[in-house]
Design an enzyme around this catalytic site. Structure first.
Site, PDB file in Angstrom:
ATOM      1  N   ARG B 258       0.525  -1.369   0.589  1.00  0.00           N
ATOM      2  CA  ARG B 258       0.142   0.157   0.118  1.00  0.00           C
ATOM      3  C   ARG B 258       0.733   1.059  -0.171  1.00  0.00           C
ATOM      4  O   ARG B 258       1.219   1.706   0.906  1.00  0.00           O
ATOM      5  CB  ARG B 258      -1.073  -0.074   1.113  1.00  0.00           C
ATOM      6  CG  ARG B 258      -1.474   1.092   2.062  1.00  0.00           C
ATOM      7  CD  ARG B 258      -2.542   1.446   3.068  1.00  0.00           C
ATOM      8  NE  ARG B 258      -2.762   0.060   4.023  1.00  0.00           N
ATOM      9  CZ  ARG B 258      -1.372   1.565   4.410  1.00  0.00           C
ATOM     10  NH1 ARG B 258      -1.166   2.455   4.440  1.00  0.00           N
ATOM     11  NH2 ARG B 258      -1.402   0.483   5.829  1.00  0.00           N
ATOM     12  N   HIS B 262      -3.793   4.337   5.203  1.00  0.00           N
ATOM     13  CA  HIS B 262      -4.598   2.931   5.187  1.00  0.00           C
ATOM     14  C   HIS B 262      -5.703   4.036   5.045  1.00  0.00           C
ATOM     15  O   HIS B 262      -6.782   3.171   4.317  1.00  0.00           O
ATOM     16  CB  HIS B 262      -4.607   2.810   6.586  1.00  0.00           C
ATOM     17  CG  HIS B 262      -5.991   2.205   6.888  1.00  0.00           C
ATOM     18  ND1 HIS B 262      -6.309   1.228   6.893  1.00  0.00           N
ATOM     19  CD2 HIS B 262      -6.921   2.599   8.011  1.00  0.00           C
ATOM     20  CE1 HIS B 262      -7.274   0.581   6.413  1.00  0.00           C
ATOM     21  NE2 HIS B 262      -8.111   1.827   7.959  1.00  0.00           N
ATOM     22  N   TYR B 271       5.137   4.528  11.322  1.00  0.00           N
ATOM     23  CA  TYR B 271       5.411   2.983  11.426  1.00  0.00           C
ATOM     24  C   TYR B 271       6.348   2.266  10.205  1.00  0.00           C
ATOM     25  O   TYR B 271       6.261   1.126   9.859  1.00  0.00           O
ATOM     26  CB  TYR B 271       3.903   2.674  11.720  1.00  0.00           C
ATOM     27  CG  TYR B 271       2.466   2.606  10.476  1.00  0.00           C
ATOM     28  CD1 TYR B 271       3.083   1.857   9.414  1.00  0.00           C
ATOM     29  CD2 TYR B 271       1.680   3.213  10.492  1.00  0.00           C
ATOM     30  CE1 TYR B 271       1.599   1.869   8.147  1.00  0.00           C
ATOM     31  CE2 TYR B 271       0.708   3.983   9.516  1.00  0.00           C
ATOM     32  CZ  TYR B 271       0.431   2.897   8.539  1.00  0.00           C
ATOM     33  OH  TYR B 271      -0.221   3.168   7.565  1.00  0.00           O
TER      34      TYR B 271
END
Lengths: 325, 365
Positions: B258, B262, B271
């Site tokens: 990705r 998100h 992260y």
């Protein structure tokens, strides 16, 4: 006409609909070969074949989730959750998808699904086998919930539930599966979902109940004799609730008692009393009252008598409300 | 057979194109007609540009929260190109590219994320289930769609998507297991995009691959380079063929990334490192597919520039249409709760209508 138990009447409705409509399929844990743990579906696999009446893995989310997919692809699944206390893994599917798909897709997908589940106590069962969880379903927009108390209604409501284009939860009062027989027409008929039934007319007090508890209430009323004229209503559809029938009755009697097996807090009694307050406030001659199980976990069989509402207690409560001045 | 050749337990991943768009696996290069190849590329570009534009609109406060698809276009368009019109797409929520290929319009996709249920009312004959937000629950829907196809005796196949994180959810197990038990025409595609919001793939399961989970259900499972549109096409094509022949379900793990957050509410810099993102940028599925088409003389820079211009305009026009679309009415938000509104719900609706009319007329008498 034939005489049938409530259990047989459900079986008869299922058999008839499987026969009349090829898109009807029936499945659940042990619901196929052996006909379910209560034998409600006995013989149906033999008659209608293993493709349409079948056993599933122990998979409640799977049972409800696949019904959503099946219904989206043209079927009318009738599913069985073995006991209502085991519905929780499937509750996610019912609450987040089954109730919403028509709305979510703006009508592209509607879900003609029936979810059958035996419910209720008083049968000396194991933990998780005795709950009355109607509130959990009635609180979710998009679901319907029916509870028959007679063989006649059991067949008529099941037929209506299968033909309904929205999902219907069908609670089966297992305590009275085989308790008595009644004349039931052999031909197809429907009992309209969303309509209460006046069991008997009366002028002093309105008493509302449903499922197995209706029969305890009837026992209590019989004990009362002619002293109090009771109008008894079998709610029989919990959602959408026929509160109009109850409100109209209370306008006549001025008094209301709701009797249910489910625990007290936010039980269906709360909702009925609210609606009677809204709709018949100036007719009230006593505070609308509910008699319910207490807000505790259903005890194991040796302690269950502390939990269950029985006929003598219902009789007392009717007297209290009817004689209140 | 393809699925016998690549054992996920041995870390074997199926690839057809290298990152320069060269065919490195001639045996499995699918034969796809030129028109379809170009259509696949165009759809990937449309999804990419729609995504980038939506992100801009969202930052301008014109678009609501949405789940960007960037980086995963090949793992969606490849499989959809291997299906037929009658087959079903049962998406999770990051499948914009798959939905576009399968027949949802950009207008519908945008309208949904813009906050209007009408975006999920796909056209007649477009077999797409609505965007599914609760993680993992769509797998059982796909099993049901496939089960219905089997009972009816049609040869429709259900293709469903889930993420790497979704495989930790119990419903993934129930749905894939169901497909196996009844030998259903069902293809489950795990888009392993490496993260479940912030939680890395390694925290989702101890298993070395997600494809190997297929073994537990007695069905074939394969790990595929998810940024390789041809490999995804070939694997899905094989799985769909099996499904249509009554040979049962297949599990495909698409290894992808990705590239974006998100959702637009997420900050992925917390992260994951820039180096990691850059590594994956090198494997961009569009670049690879572009080079493949260019090698086959089906595409070139001139055509690409023209396409980009055309799509940018189309996307901007579509978004304007969405912004100008009427908002849901009071009737619309009530009337799809049931086929027929119960009396009390009608009264609830009319009470709100009366209140709104009173507010709009400015009076409170």
């Amino acid at each position: 006409m034939a005489t049938m138990t409530l259990l047989k009447a459900i079986n008869n409705a299922l058999d008839q609909q499987l026969n009349n409509d090829k898109s009807v399929v029936l499945y659940g844990e042990d619901a196929g070969f052996e006909g379910g743990v209560f034998r409600v579906t006995a013989g149906l696999q033999k008659t209608h074949g293993k493709d349409r009446v079948f056993d599933t893995p122990i998979s409640e989310a799977g049972i409800i989730g696949t019904a959503i997919g099946m219904a989206s692809n043209g079927m009318r699944p009738v599913t069985e959750i073995q006991f209502s206390g085991f519905m929780f893994p499937g509750f996610n599917q019912m609450a987040v998808h089954m109730a919403r798909m028509r709305n979510r897709s703006r009508g592209k997908y509607n879900l003609p699904i029936v979810v059958r589940m035996p419910y209720g106590g008083g049968v000396r069962a194991l933990e998780h086998h005795s709950e009355s969880l109607e509130t959990l379903f009635a609180h979710i927009p998009g679901l319907k919930l029916v509870i028959p108390s007679t063989p006649y209604d059991a067949k008529g409501l099941m037929t209506a539930a299968i033909k309904d284009n929205d999902p219907v939860i069908y609670f089966e009062p297992k305590k009275i599966y085989r308790a008595f027989k009644q004349e039931v027409p052999e031909e197809e008929y429907e009992v309209e979902i969303g309509k209460a039934r006046t069991v008997q007319e009366g002028s002093d007090i309105t008493v509302v109940s449903w499922g197995a508890m209706l029969h305890e209430t009837m026992k209590a009323i019989k004990e009362l004799g002619d002293d109090i004229s009771v109008e008894l209503i079998d709610l029989r559809t919990i959602a959408p609730m026929d509160s109009d029938a109850v409100v109209e009755s209370v306008k006549k009697t001025g008094r209301l008692l709701v009797v249910h097996e489910a625990v007290k807090t936010l039980g269906i009694g709360s909702e009925l009393i609210s609606r009677v307050n809204e709709g018949a406030f100036f007719h009230l001659e006593a505070q609308p009252t509910r008699l319910t199980s207490p807000d505790i976990t259903v005890p194991l069989p040796k302690g269950e008598r502390h939990h269950i509402v029985d006929a003598p207690r219902i009789k007392q409560e009717i007297e209290k409300v009817a004689y209140f001045e | 057979m393809l699925f016998d050749q690549y054992d996920p337990l041995k870390g074997e991943m199926f690839t057809v194109l290298d990152k320069d768009g060269k065919v490195v696996n001639k045996d499995y290069e699918p034969s796809i007609d030129d028109e379809t190849l170009v259509h696949m590329y165009k759809t990937m570009q449309l999804a990419r540009i729609a995504d980038i534009k939506a992100l801009q609109y969202q930052r301008q406060g014109r678009m609501l929260t949405f789940a960007p698809v960037q980086g995963q276009e090949a793992s969606q368009v490849g499989p959809m190109a291997a299906t037929e019109q009658k087959d079903w797409l049962v998406p999770a929520f990051r499948e914009a590219a798959a939905m576009l290929y399968k027949g949802a319009t950009l207008y519908q996709n945008y309208l949904y994320w813009y906050g209007n249920e009408l975006g999920s009312q796909y056209d007649e004959g477009v077999n797409i289930m609505p965007v599914n937000v609760p993680i993992g629950s769509q797998i059982n829907h796909a099993a049901g769609v496939a089960h219905a196809a089997k009972i009816k005796g049609t040869d429709e196949v259900a293709i469903t998507y889930i993420g790497d994180g979704g495989t930790s959810n119990g419903e993934f197990h129930e749905g894939v297991n169901w497909g196996g038990v009844y030998d259903l025409p069902m293809v489950t595609i795990i888009q392993n995009n490496q993260y479940a919001i912030s939680t890395p793939r390694s925290q989702a399961t101890r298993a070395k691959t997600l494809a190997q989970k297929a073994h537990a259900y007695g069905i074939p499972g394969i790990q595929v380079d998810g940024n390789d549109a041809l490999a995804m096409y070939a694997a899905t094509s094989e799985a769909v063929k099996r499904a249509r022949n009554g040979e049962g379900p297949t599990l495909i793990e698409a290894v992808t990334y990705r590239m974006g957050p998100h959702t637009t509410s997420d900050d992925p810099t917390i992260y994951r490192s820039e180096e990691e993102v850059n590594e994956w940028r090198e494997k961009d599925p569009l670049t690879r597919f572009y080079k493949y088409l260019a090698n086959r003389k089906l595409w070139n820079k001139e055509k690409d520039d023209a396409l980009q211009e055309e799509l940018k305009k189309f996307v901007a026009d579509t978004f304007k249409q969405v912004e100008n679309a009427p908002h849901p009415t009071l009737d619309e938000v009530f009337d799809y709760t049931y086929e027929t509104l119960p009396e009390d719900l009608k009264r609830q609706k009319e009470a709100i209508r009366a209140y709104q009319e009173q507010q709009e007329s400015g009076g409170d008498e």
